[in-house]
Design a protein around this motif. Sequence first.
Motif, PDB file in Angstrom:
ATOM      1  N   ARG A  91     -42.878  26.345  -3.205  1.00 37.05           N
ATOM      2  CA  ARG A  91     -44.376  26.337  -4.068  1.00 37.05           C
ATOM      3  C   ARG A  91     -43.819  27.632  -5.073  1.00 37.05           C
ATOM      4  N   ASN A  92     -44.192  27.278  -6.378  1.00 35.49           N
ATOM      5  CA  ASN A  92     -43.897  28.162  -7.267  1.00 35.49           C
ATOM      6  C   ASN A  92     -45.374  28.852  -7.678  1.00 35.49           C
ATOM      7  N   HIS A  93     -45.360  30.431  -7.828  1.00 36.53           N
ATOM      8  CA  HIS A  93     -46.291  31.274  -7.821  1.00 36.53           C
ATOM      9  C   HIS A  93     -46.156  31.962  -9.296  1.00 36.53           C
ATOM     10  N   GLY A  94     -45.417  31.469  -9.997  1.00 36.23           N
ATOM     11  CA  GLY A  94     -45.524  32.094 -11.522  1.00 36.23           C
ATOM     12  C   GLY A  94     -44.432  33.094 -11.897  1.00 36.23           C
ATOM     13  N   GLY A  95     -44.623  33.698 -12.764  1.00 38.14           N
ATOM     14  CA  GLY A  95     -43.690  34.651 -13.521  1.00 38.14           C
ATOM     15  C   GLY A  95     -43.611  36.229 -12.874  1.00 38.14           C
ATOM     16  N   VAL A  96     -42.632  36.467 -12.734  1.00 37.81           N
ATOM     17  CA  VAL A  96     -42.628  37.907 -11.921  1.00 37.81           C
ATOM     18  C   VAL A  96     -41.505  38.742 -12.629  1.00 37.81           C
ATOM     19  N   ALA A  97     -41.325  39.964 -12.494  1.00 39.14           N
ATOM     20  CA  ALA A  97     -40.240  40.821 -12.947  1.00 39.14           C
ATOM     21  C   ALA A  97     -39.462  41.851 -11.960  1.00 39.14           C
ATOM     22  N   PHE A  98     -38.240  41.304 -11.609  1.00 43.29           N
ATOM     23  CA  PHE A  98     -37.615  42.380 -10.462  1.00 43.29           C
ATOM     24  C   PHE A  98     -36.360  42.673 -10.896  1.00 43.29           C
ATOM     25  N   VAL A  99     -35.809  43.816 -10.203  1.00 43.23           N
ATOM     26  CA  VAL A  99     -34.414  44.266 -10.554  1.00 43.23           C
ATOM     27  C   VAL A  99     -33.464  43.029  -9.674  1.00 43.23           C
ATOM     28  N   PRO A 100     -32.435  42.821 -10.199  1.00 43.73           N
ATOM     29  CA  PRO A 100     -31.472  41.928  -9.602  1.00 43.73           C
ATOM     30  C   PRO A 100     -31.237  42.031  -8.208  1.00 43.73           C
ATOM     31  N   LEU A 101     -31.098  41.023  -7.429  1.00 39.78           N
ATOM     32  CA  LEU A 101     -30.558  40.767  -6.074  1.00 39.78           C
ATOM     33  C   LEU A 101     -28.927  40.617  -6.455  1.00 39.78           C
ATOM     34  N   ILE A 102     -28.035  42.023  -5.827  1.00 39.10           N
ATOM     35  CA  ILE A 102     -26.909  42.024  -6.164  1.00 39.10           C
ATOM     36  C   ILE A 102     -25.901  41.750  -5.015  1.00 39.10           C
TER      37      ILE A 102
END
Length: 220
Positions: free
Chosen positions: A202-213
């Motif tokens: 399920r897609n709960h919409g737009g978010v902004a996170f730092v990258p998983l490296i």
Amino acid sequence: MMREGELRKLWERTVRRLELEGILRDERVKEALLKWPRYLFVEERYRRYAHLDEPLPIPGGQTISAPHMVVIMLQLADLKPGMNVLEIGTGSGWNAALMAELVKGEVYTIERLPELVEFARRNLERAGVRGVHVILGDGSKGFPPRAPYDRIVVTAGAPEVPRPLIEQLKPGGKLIIPVGSYHLWQDLLEVIKLEDGSIKTRNHGGVAFVPLIGEYGWRE
Ligand code: SAM
């Protein structure tokens, strides 16, 4: 320097506002937020801003997520006492503390930056949080020694859902993960592993996170 009482009052106001806005709906998540206020997990100079509903800097060029984001992810994770849970992206240790409160037990949390492992351990110890095990490593590979998990919560953005994380979920378990672009725009996905092993997303919409490296995230 602000006194603890003032910080506490500001934090309680933030929690109330999240409720009034209809974001915070789960009574157990509310109790956890009141037990472990965000100001206990930031550096001294940011304490006075900890009640603001926006990300704040932590060491290593990383961030502690905004309160509304943490609430949304914890409510989606639907943590219950006794669940076996993993967090990827320890950062300050705040979200791990909340998760430990919600499962009433142990939480394993992985962080790739040694300075944040130290930062989180210090915060957790000073706050008096029990049951959180902070591990240094690449969480994009999960943490096999404690698998399978009822819940995995990833607090950094991945290019795609890392395969090891699906493999390390129990049937009936779920993964909460931001997936999308490197530069701070992802979709918040709820990935459910059904009893027959198939996957529902399920897609709960737009978010902004730092990258998983890492190996199953973005390359350094
Ligand atoms: N949950 C944190 C908190 O409560 O403060 C906020 C996490 S911050 C938004 C994302 C964290 O993920 C950063 O600390 C970053 O170093 C870490 N991270 C990025 N890639 C990682 C990986 N492959 N394994 C473990 N941690 C990773």
